[in-house]
Write a protein that holds these residues in place. Structure first.
Motif, PDB file in Angstrom:
ATOM      1  N   GLN A  96       0.812  -1.209   0.000  1.00  0.00           N
ATOM      2  CA  GLN A  96       0.000   0.000   0.000  1.00  0.00           C
ATOM      3  C   GLN A  96       0.852   1.268   0.000  1.00  0.00           C
ATOM      4  O   GLN A  96       0.576   2.215  -0.742  1.00  0.00           O
ATOM      5  CB  GLN A  96      -0.935   0.001   1.214  1.00  0.00           C
ATOM      6  CG  GLN A  96      -2.041  -1.034   1.140  1.00  0.00           C
ATOM      7  CD  GLN A  96      -2.933  -0.984   2.349  1.00  0.00           C
ATOM      8  OE1 GLN A  96      -3.836  -0.158   2.448  1.00  0.00           O
ATOM      9  NE2 GLN A  96      -2.700  -1.883   3.295  1.00  0.00           N
ATOM     10  N   PRO A 152      -6.747   5.538  -3.090  1.00  0.00           N
ATOM     11  CA  PRO A 152      -7.469   4.521  -2.307  1.00  0.00           C
ATOM     12  C   PRO A 152      -8.971   4.698  -2.466  1.00  0.00           C
ATOM     13  O   PRO A 152      -9.462   5.818  -2.596  1.00  0.00           O
ATOM     14  CB  PRO A 152      -7.021   4.803  -0.870  1.00  0.00           C
ATOM     15  CG  PRO A 152      -6.698   6.271  -0.866  1.00  0.00           C
ATOM     16  CD  PRO A 152      -6.119   6.564  -2.224  1.00  0.00           C
ATOM     17  N   ASN A 155      -6.162  -2.807   3.722  1.00  0.00           N
ATOM     18  CA  ASN A 155      -6.677  -1.501   3.309  1.00  0.00           C
ATOM     19  C   ASN A 155      -6.631  -0.538   4.489  1.00  0.00           C
ATOM     20  O   ASN A 155      -7.359  -0.701   5.468  1.00  0.00           O
ATOM     21  CB  ASN A 155      -8.110  -1.627   2.796  1.00  0.00           C
ATOM     22  CG  ASN A 155      -8.570  -0.371   2.073  1.00  0.00           C
ATOM     23  OD1 ASN A 155      -7.962   0.694   2.185  1.00  0.00           O
ATOM     24  ND2 ASN A 155      -9.663  -0.487   1.328  1.00  0.00           N
TER      25      ASN A 155
END
Length: 351
Positions: free
Chosen positions: A257, A267, A304
């Protein structure tokens, strides 16, 4: 949807990568204030945000409910305290503070003010961390007897970031920086240890803050957990090695990420946004119910960091649980402080 106005205390790497993109894309937040002491780089992507030249100015003038303290760790105590006293809820970047006493004072102040204080332990939302948690929870390894968690890099020259590399700056170095992740993960997986032994020093030399550490955590059930980080690791190890009575699990550090965000990825809210893995990133080798050996290549599911901010939003609006509350992260600070003590004195420290 209720809108939460947010102020960001800095627009360096942390602000650009870990905070501003998520606050912009989450429909429940409005990034209304950003501190940039001399530049105006945030205008390009966050034109709706008012630029302030100091944290003090932002707190005095901005109509905000939540403050993100993402400045160097040496300023965390001052700015978090300032934000709490101004009546703002606070997210503070890791490491929480430079020592336990500062952390405890801030937690007490937040409680007195009736405000929340959360530490941004974003690695709890990494795909590799989540995969290890999943394997442990499934119980296929039986009782865990030994574990090693590593965060290695190959960075043999100076980065130019004094707050991270100046040995005279309290809170500088890998123990506070990367150690705050590894300690947090060990506590999340296995709980608070009984005692520890640590070796902390600078491989690059005395003119640099520590860039190597090894911490051995002792648990009352005879579990041993080793946390290790080095900047002289050209060839990667498995980041997680978990060994139990029924087998072993090895997991690579594959969450990407940070790199994707640095490259400009946007995102998304409520869905995966990272690139899928091209190959397996773990090995599970264990004895099944028939006492037969099964060796399986595993692939972790996407992580995430948006989930952190979703948890924050749900806490504000619905009163759901607060992610990585500061009173919980005090445990991590106690381990980091004890690691310093152990390394300096060469002894095992009871916790």
């Amino acid at each position: 949807m209720q809108l939460v106005k947010v102020g960001l205390c800095a627009f360096g790497m942390s602000g650009k990568i870990f905070h501003a993109p998520f606050l912009k894309e989450h429909p429940g937040f409005f990034l209304s204030a950003i501190v940039e002491r001399s530049k105006e780089e945030s205008k390009e992507k966050y034109s709706d945000a008012t630029i302030y030249r100091s944290v003090e100015e932002m707190l005095q003038n901005a109509d905000i409910e939540l403050v993100v303290v993402n400045t160097p760790v040496q300023t965390h105590f001052e700015y978090v305290k300032m934000a709490l006293e101004a009546g703002k809820n606070v997210i503070v970047e890791k490491p929480f503070t430079v020592n336990v006493s500062q952390a405890e004072e801030l937690v007490k102040l937040a409680e007195q003010k009736g405000l929340f204080l959360s530490v941004y332990q974003n690695r709890r939302f990494d795909r590799d961390y989540l995969q290890v948690q999943k394997i442990i929870n499934e119980g296929k390894l039986g009782n865990i007897k030994e574990a090693e968690i590593r965060f290695d890099r190959f960075r043999t020259t100076a980065s130019g970031k004094a707050h991270k590399e100046d040995p005279q700056a309290v809170g500088s170095g890998s123990l506070h920086d990367l150690g705050s992740h590894l300690v947090d993960q060990a506590v999340q997986y296995f709980g608070f240890p009984d005692k520890l032994f640590a070796d902390v020093f600078s491989m690059k030399g005395a003119e640099f803050a520590n860039d190597y550490f090894e911490i051995l955590l002792y648990y009352k059930n005879d579990l041993r957990v080793r946390l290790k980080s080095s900047v002289f690791t050209k060839e990667a190890h498995f980041a997680y090695s978990i060994h139990g009575e029924k087998g072993s699990f090895l997991q690579e550090r594959t969450d990407n990420q940070e790199n994707e965000l640095a490259a400009g990825a946007i995102p998304t809210y409520r869905q995966d946004w990272t690139q899928p893995l091209k190959e397996a990133d773990g090995i599970l080798n264990y004895l099944n119910e028939n006492s037969e050996t099964e060796r399986i290549l595993t692939s972790s599911e996407p992580g995430n960091y948006m989930n952190y901010y979703q948890n924050i939003y749900e806490h504000i609006v619905f009163g759901y649980y607060l992610p990585s509350p500061a009173e919980e992260v005090i445990q991590n600070m106690k381990i980091i402080d004890a690691a310093w003590e152990s390394s300096n004195n060469g002894n095992v420290v009871s916790l």
